[in-house]
Design a protein around this motif. Sequence first.
Motif, PDB file in Angstrom:
ATOM      1  N   UNK A 190       0.860  -1.184   0.000  1.00  0.00           N
ATOM      2  CA  UNK A 190       0.000   0.000   0.000  1.00  0.00           C
ATOM      3  C   UNK A 190       0.901   1.241   0.000  1.00  0.00           C
ATOM      4  N   UNK A 191       0.540   2.235  -0.796  1.00  0.00           N
ATOM      5  CA  UNK A 191       1.334   3.460  -0.899  1.00  0.00           C
ATOM      6  C   UNK A 191       0.606   4.613  -0.216  1.00  0.00           C
ATOM      7  N   UNK A 192       1.308   5.302   0.660  1.00  0.00           N
ATOM      8  CA  UNK A 192       0.841   6.551   1.307  1.00  0.00           C
ATOM      9  C   UNK A 192      -0.646   6.496   1.668  1.00  0.00           C
ATOM     10  N   UNK A 193      -0.917   6.066   2.860  1.00  0.00           N
ATOM     11  CA  UNK A 193      -2.305   5.918   3.286  1.00  0.00           C
ATOM     12  C   UNK A 193      -2.432   6.233   4.775  1.00  0.00           C
ATOM     13  N   UNK A 194      -3.589   6.747   5.138  1.00  0.00           N
ATOM     14  CA  UNK A 194      -3.943   6.919   6.553  1.00  0.00           C
ATOM     15  C   UNK A 194      -5.170   6.075   6.830  1.00  0.00           C
ATOM     16  N   UNK A 195      -5.060   5.222   7.849  1.00  0.00           N
ATOM     17  CA  UNK A 195      -6.201   4.457   8.321  1.00  0.00           C
ATOM     18  C   UNK A 195      -6.741   5.143   9.568  1.00  0.00           C
ATOM     19  N   UNK A 196      -8.058   5.327   9.613  1.00  0.00           N
ATOM     20  CA  UNK A 196      -8.628   5.970  10.797  1.00  0.00           C
ATOM     21  C   UNK A 196     -10.028   5.428  11.075  1.00  0.00           C
ATOM     22  N   UNK A 197     -10.412   5.541  12.352  1.00  0.00           N
ATOM     23  CA  UNK A 197     -11.710   5.015  12.785  1.00  0.00           C
ATOM     24  C   UNK A 197     -12.764   6.112  12.673  1.00  0.00           C
ATOM     25  N   UNK A 198     -13.876   5.766  12.016  1.00  0.00           N
ATOM     26  CA  UNK A 198     -14.972   6.731  11.914  1.00  0.00           C
ATOM     27  C   UNK A 198     -16.280   5.973  11.692  1.00  0.00           C
ATOM     28  N   UNK A 199     -17.247   6.266  12.557  1.00  0.00           N
ATOM     29  CA  UNK A 199     -18.600   5.696  12.449  1.00  0.00           C
ATOM     30  C   UNK A 199     -18.585   4.171  12.386  1.00  0.00           C
ATOM     31  N   UNK A 200     -17.771   3.567  13.259  1.00  0.00           N
ATOM     32  CA  UNK A 200     -17.805   2.118  13.424  1.00  0.00           C
ATOM     33  C   UNK A 200     -16.967   1.321  12.458  1.00  0.00           C
ATOM     34  N   UNK A 201     -16.239   2.004  11.557  1.00  0.00           N
ATOM     35  CA  UNK A 201     -15.410   1.273  10.599  1.00  0.00           C
ATOM     36  C   UNK A 201     -14.030   1.927  10.471  1.00  0.00           C
ATOM     37  N   UNK A 202     -13.095   1.168   9.891  1.00  0.00           N
ATOM     38  CA  UNK A 202     -11.785   1.726   9.559  1.00  0.00           C
ATOM     39  C   UNK A 202     -11.856   2.263   8.134  1.00  0.00           C
ATOM     40  N   UNK A 203     -11.516   3.524   7.981  1.00  0.00           N
ATOM     41  CA  UNK A 203     -11.543   4.149   6.665  1.00  0.00           C
ATOM     42  C   UNK A 203     -10.133   4.483   6.229  1.00  0.00           C
ATOM     43  N   UNK A 204      -9.972   4.638   4.922  1.00  0.00           N
ATOM     44  CA  UNK A 204      -8.666   4.947   4.343  1.00  0.00           C
ATOM     45  C   UNK A 204      -8.713   6.309   3.661  1.00  0.00           C
ATOM     46  N   UNK A 205      -7.565   6.979   3.688  1.00  0.00           N
ATOM     47  CA  UNK A 205      -7.483   8.254   2.985  1.00  0.00           C
ATOM     48  C   UNK A 205      -6.064   8.445   2.437  1.00  0.00           C
TER      49      UNK A 205
END
Length: 525
Positions: free
Chosen positions: A510-525
């Motif tokens: 995976x290249x350059x990513x932020x994983x974060x918790x929001x509204x009950x799930x892990x999201x990527x940006x």
Amino acid sequence: MENTIIYSSPYIEISKSGDGYYIQSFKKGLSVGEFNKILNSFPEIQISNFVVIKEALVFAPQEPRRFGSTKEKIKVEVSGDKLKAYVTIYADKSELTGPDIITKIVEKLNEKGIIYGIKSDAFLNLVPNQPILIAEGLVPIPGKDSINKMYKLKEVRPEIKEDGNVDHYELNLINMVKEGDWLGERIDADEGKEGRNVFGDPLKPLPGKNYPLLYDKNSVREVVEGNKTVLYAKRSGAVFFQGDRIGVSNHLEIEENVGVKTGNVNFDGFLTVKGTVEDNFSIASTKDIEILSEYGVGNVKEIKSHEGNIYIKGGIVGKGKTVIRCKKNLYIKYVADADIYCDESVHVGFYCLNSNITAKEVILDSMKGQIMGGTINAEVRVVTAILGSSSEKRTIIKVKGFDRSDYKDKLDEISHNIDEIKLEVSKCKQQLAIFANTYDSWQNRKAEYEKIVAHYNDLKIVLLEYEESRKKLISYLRTKGEGEISILKRAFPNSMIEIKGIQKEIQKPVIRVSYYYNEGTIKEM
């Protein structure tokens, strides 16, 4: 008494008898505005009864009635603060030339007792029937408050230097001074400059405030040098602040290694080891610890700071046995095969290999930063350039996460408390300034003064704690979602991330990513 008519028209007649002026009306039709224009031609008339004028014009015809008196030809008025005097000359412009009028103005000023700040140029620009500033006093200049300067602690911020050959991880952690070193000073307040009103009376200035220097009397001494009070260290040691009170704490500096010669070290104060800590030895200190060897430490038993930070310039090669514990922040160049327990942030310069870290947040400071193997347990966030390795070594990152609304509520509460404490600090500061200005004559109130000083410093200690907490909360709230793992370059397969109990396996690069918790799930940006 002779009655002299000075104005006459079909509507009114104005006459003078003695020092009084009379109005008689014959018929209606003259307005108040028109009457005022007529009066402009007679600047010597001082109206004493406006009602008479109004009745003469509105209810004409009316018999002669007194409405005014003769103005003083030269009238001098002084402002309420006695700093300005004005002269008004009721005369034609033709009467304002020649020495006589100047002589009369000077006589009038002398009569009023005005002797200071007379403006000679005003006599050259006389105009009729309007106030002229003829004298102006000197406003007292308030004294300047004392200027207090104190020793500045160096900012604790890692400095990364990547020159291609040797990567450096520099940090200023402990601020050391020697006996006799400067710690602060106060340039005393001054009394200000005396003023003077137009009558020549002196006007006392408001003196400046002398704000006290707060210091630990056991480790700091003050010396009066002219208009300055200077603080000097009584002993060598580490500078610290407790609120606004400066002091020099115990500081143990070990020139070589901690090992067979020294034995294990357990010190109450700040600890500097210029060498390293040899295998199977341990060090502990109540305050900050710094280990300055470029080679770092190896298989040490334990390094522990009960209340402070730890800085290990050369990093750790722990061989699976080394334990690091600190109350505040840990700063290390690199770490391999060690267990770390930190109440606040762990900053790693370049890499973290096969290590287990528990902290509020874990930050890899360099763009070369890499986490390979081991387990990271953070509460708020983890930041690294690279996660895992090309050999796909198992690497686990867990972020417990937080409640954003709860953090915001705490931030609001802390901000409110800070505002209230600042008001109380301001009141104490004013009280201390009053005491400091008159301290010599208030020796019998010394206990009261010391009580205010203690209360002031207690408030500053609490204020500092709140401000530090606010700073941390603001930093945490910049985290995406309610827990974040930020990968600035790439993540390799066989890495597992977990945020707020939700797990995600990284199965492909995976290249350059932020994983974060929001509204009950892990999201990527």
